[in-house]
Write a protein that holds these residues in place. Structure first.
Motif, mmCIF file in Angstrom:
data_model
loop_
_atom_site.group_PDB
_atom_site.id
_atom_site.type_symbol
_atom_site.label_atom_id
_atom_site.label_comp_id
_atom_site.label_asym_id
_atom_site.label_seq_id
_atom_site.Cartn_x
_atom_site.Cartn_y
_atom_site.Cartn_z
ATOM 1 N N SER A 264 0.824 -1.200 0.000
ATOM 2 C CA SER A 264 0.000 0.000 0.000
ATOM 3 C C SER A 264 0.857 1.249 0.000
ATOM 4 C CB SER A 264 -0.903 0.008 1.242
ATOM 5 O OG SER A 264 -1.619 -1.195 1.369
ATOM 6 N N VAL A 265 0.241 2.344 -0.436
ATOM 7 C CA VAL A 265 0.884 3.654 -0.374
ATOM 8 C C VAL A 265 -0.016 4.599 0.410
ATOM 9 C CG1 VAL A 265 2.085 3.296 -2.558
ATOM 10 C CG2 VAL A 265 -0.116 4.460 -2.550
ATOM 11 N N ALA A 266 0.580 5.615 0.999
ATOM 12 C CA ALA A 266 -0.205 6.641 1.682
ATOM 13 C C ALA A 266 -1.107 7.330 0.665
ATOM 14 C CB ALA A 266 0.717 7.652 2.351
ATOM 15 N N THR A 267 -2.362 7.525 1.035
ATOM 16 C CA THR A 267 -3.333 8.094 0.105
ATOM 17 C C THR A 267 -2.873 9.440 -0.447
ATOM 18 O OG1 THR A 267 -5.118 6.967 1.277
ATOM 19 C CG2 THR A 267 -5.749 8.789 -0.147
ATOM 20 N N ASP A 268 -2.245 10.253 0.380
ATOM 21 C CA ASP A 268 -1.837 11.587 -0.074
ATOM 22 C C ASP A 268 -0.603 11.572 -0.975
ATOM 23 O OD1 ASP A 268 0.225 11.145 1.711
ATOM 24 O OD2 ASP A 268 -0.250 12.831 3.028
ATOM 25 N N ARG A 269 -0.041 10.369 -1.238
ATOM 26 C CA ARG A 269 1.088 10.258 -2.157
ATOM 27 C C ARG A 269 0.722 9.517 -3.441
ATOM 28 N NH1 ARG A 269 6.684 8.847 0.882
ATOM 29 N NH2 ARG A 269 7.484 9.964 -0.950
ATOM 30 N N MET A 270 -0.556 9.191 -3.594
ATOM 31 C CA MET A 270 -0.969 8.419 -4.752
ATOM 32 C C MET A 270 -0.656 9.143 -6.065
ATOM 33 S SD MET A 270 -2.139 5.758 -6.202
ATOM 34 C CE MET A 270 -2.943 4.714 -4.998
ATOM 35 N N ASP A 271 -0.994 10.401 -6.159
ATOM 36 C CA ASP A 271 -0.721 11.140 -7.395
ATOM 37 C C ASP A 271 0.775 11.210 -7.679
ATOM 38 O OD1 ASP A 271 -3.422 11.534 -7.734
ATOM 39 O OD2 ASP A 271 -3.422 13.588 -6.962
ATOM 40 N N GLU A 272 1.556 11.424 -6.639
ATOM 41 C CA GLU A 272 3.011 11.498 -6.787
ATOM 42 C C GLU A 272 3.597 10.179 -7.286
ATOM 43 O OE1 GLU A 272 6.802 11.249 -3.711
ATOM 44 O OE2 GLU A 272 4.864 11.969 -2.963
ATOM 45 N N LEU A 273 3.105 9.046 -6.740
ATOM 46 C CA LEU A 273 3.702 7.739 -7.020
ATOM 47 C C LEU A 273 3.051 6.995 -8.177
ATOM 48 C CD1 LEU A 273 4.241 6.487 -3.357
ATOM 49 C CD2 LEU A 273 5.992 7.332 -4.937
ATOM 50 N N ALA A 274 1.903 7.465 -8.664
ATOM 51 C CA ALA A 274 1.177 6.734 -9.702
ATOM 52 C C ALA A 274 2.024 6.428 -10.933
ATOM 53 C CB ALA A 274 -0.088 7.502 -10.093
ATOM 54 N N PRO A 275 2.805 7.372 -11.475
ATOM 55 C CA PRO A 275 3.623 7.030 -12.646
ATOM 56 C C PRO A 275 4.605 5.894 -12.366
ATOM 57 C CG PRO A 275 3.484 9.412 -12.381
ATOM 58 C CD PRO A 275 2.920 8.808 -11.130
ATOM 59 N N CYS A 276 5.130 5.855 -11.141
ATOM 60 C CA CYS A 276 6.027 4.763 -10.743
ATOM 61 C C CYS A 276 5.273 3.451 -10.637
ATOM 62 C CB CYS A 276 6.688 5.112 -9.414
ATOM 63 S SG CYS A 276 7.683 3.785 -8.692
ATOM 64 N N LEU A 277 4.102 3.499 -10.024
ATOM 65 C CA LEU A 277 3.331 2.279 -9.797
ATOM 66 C C LEU A 277 2.880 1.626 -11.090
ATOM 67 C CD1 LEU A 277 1.172 3.577 -6.798
ATOM 68 C CD2 LEU A 277 3.189 2.094 -6.683
ATOM 69 N N GLU A 278 2.696 2.415 -12.139
ATOM 70 C CA GLU A 278 2.311 1.855 -13.441
ATOM 71 C C GLU A 278 3.321 0.805 -13.894
ATOM 72 O OE1 GLU A 278 -0.350 2.300 -15.211
ATOM 73 O OE2 GLU A 278 -1.268 4.170 -14.520
ATOM 74 N N GLY A 279 4.587 1.052 -13.654
ATOM 75 C CA GLY A 279 5.612 0.097 -14.051
ATOM 76 C C GLY A 279 5.997 -0.873 -12.966
#
Length: 388
Positions: A264-279
């Motif tokens: 899981s990731v902190a909800t307030d970091r989802m936008d920041e980490l989304a490009p990373c999580l795609e890969g």
């Protein structure tokens, strides 16, 4: 579903030998370098830090798979290149007062950091029930579920209870029988509270379990004991002042279909980490598949890490225990596909069932208008990646 009896009686090395030689023939970390090649350097933090929920063991194998052998072993962490992606991965040990500071948890660390490591993880292991319970205080979103089945459960002595306990009705009947007590961490929340609210007499519980089995042993195996089906059955069947066959049931089989070990990731970091999580998330999925295909390099790495005392001084796992853990993950499909042919995704219906169980327990730590589907997402999951 196969029982722990079949896993325990299997010879672990026989189960592992089928695919062992190709990995052993390569340099440490070579498989990861060849298998995980999605470019991440431009989209992910470097290093990318993952906080585990406990000390290194077989359940965490998919994380170590992404590095393989040859990483840097230090107190409380394992670091190395995440394949050929262009970034490094840092895997932090869990456990309050061990891998984490006193009073810290894998979910609090996503917001407040791991004070012992001096790092704020980008991702951490969580449990679905706690994601609901702490949805206001420590809101998270699960992005992958390497463990399809939560390995927590209750174990018993097979000689004392040859028929075993395989449903909530069995546990209710045990509570009424007067044969023994049930030793759990707490009945104030999560699984213990579920048992107490499902008809198991509160009088039969003894709280305070912290990974120990003294009550089980001193009461000559008449008690049921909380534990992990991937570890305690081996430990108590081969030692722990017991040395006799035991068996176990998971919390899911008792009607509590929790997701544990959900990354899981902190909800307030989802936008920041989304490009990373795609890969990254599809790599995690593939690492689960590769670990289940051949765990040799990973188990040897965890064995070396724990034997050197890098987890904590008293956590030194034998290869036999690690092999048992991996075999149980496979035999009981704890690390496996869910209700489809995809690995590490979330079943929305199962999430809804868990929310119905947990919702009456929610208090000021939870959001008032919590949408249960908001704490998980399959957005980054590649549905084509699954176990055969």
């Amino acid at each position: 579903m196969k029982t722990l009896k079949s896993a325990l009686l299997a010879t672990p090395m026989a189960a592992l030998s089928v695919a062992a030689s190709p990995v052993l023939a390569q340099e440490a970390g070579a498989f990861a370098a060849q298998a995980y090649t999605t470019p991440l350097a431009d989209v992910c933090p470097n290093p990318f830090v993952i906080q585990k929920d406990w000390l290194a063991q077989a359940e965490h194998g998919a994380l170590y798979q992404m590095i393989g052998g040859g990483g840097t072993m230090e107190s409380g962490r394992y670091t190395g290149p995440l394949g050929s992606t262009g970034i490094d991965l840092v895997i932090l040990e869990g456990g309050g007062g061990m891998g984490l500071g006193d009073g810290e948890t894998a979910y609090s660390a996503l917001y407040m950091g791991n004070s012992k490591a001096g790092l704020r993880p980008h991702m951490g292991y969580q449990e679905l029930d706690n994601a609901f319970i702490f949805s206001a205080r420590f809101p998270v979103v699960g992005v992958a579920a390497p463990l399809n089945i939560a390995p927590q459960g209750l174990f018993w002595d097979r000689g004392t209870y040859p028929e075993g306990f395989h449903s909530i009705d069995d546990i209710v009947a045990f509570g009424e029988s007067g044969a023994g007590m049930i030793y759990v961490s707490t009945i104030q929340r999560t699984f213990g509270l579920y048992l107490a609210q499902s008809g198991v007499s509160r009088d039969v519980f003894v709280e305070g379990y912290r990974g120990d089995g003294e009550n089980f042993v001193t009461n000559n195996g008449t008690w049921l004991n909380q534990g992990f089906v991937t570890s305690e059955p081996y430990s108590f069947s081969t030692g722990n002042n017991w040395g006799r066959p035991i068996d176990a049931v998971t919390v899911g089989e008792l009607g509590y279909p929790n997701y544990s070990g959900m990354l899981s990731v902190a909800t307030d970091r989802m936008d920041e980490l989304a490009p990373c999580l795609e890969g990254l998330v599809p790599i995690i999925q593939q690492a689960v598949v590769d670990y289940m295909d051949d765990p040799t390099e990973v188990l040897e790495t965890i064995h070396e890490f724990t034997q050197a005392g890098h987890a904590t001084s008293w956590w030194r796992l034998s290869m036999e225990q690690l092999e048992f853990g991996w075999t149980t993950l496979r035999e009981r499909q704890i690390m496996g596909n869910g209700s489809n042919e995809t690995v590490a995704d979330f079943d929305p219906e199962r999430v809804a069932v868990m929310f119905d169980i947990v919702q009456p327990w929610l208090d000021e730590r939870a959001l008032d208008d919590l949408d249960p589907q908001s704490v998980i997402t399959n957005r980054f999951i590649d549905p084509s990646i699954g176990l055969e």
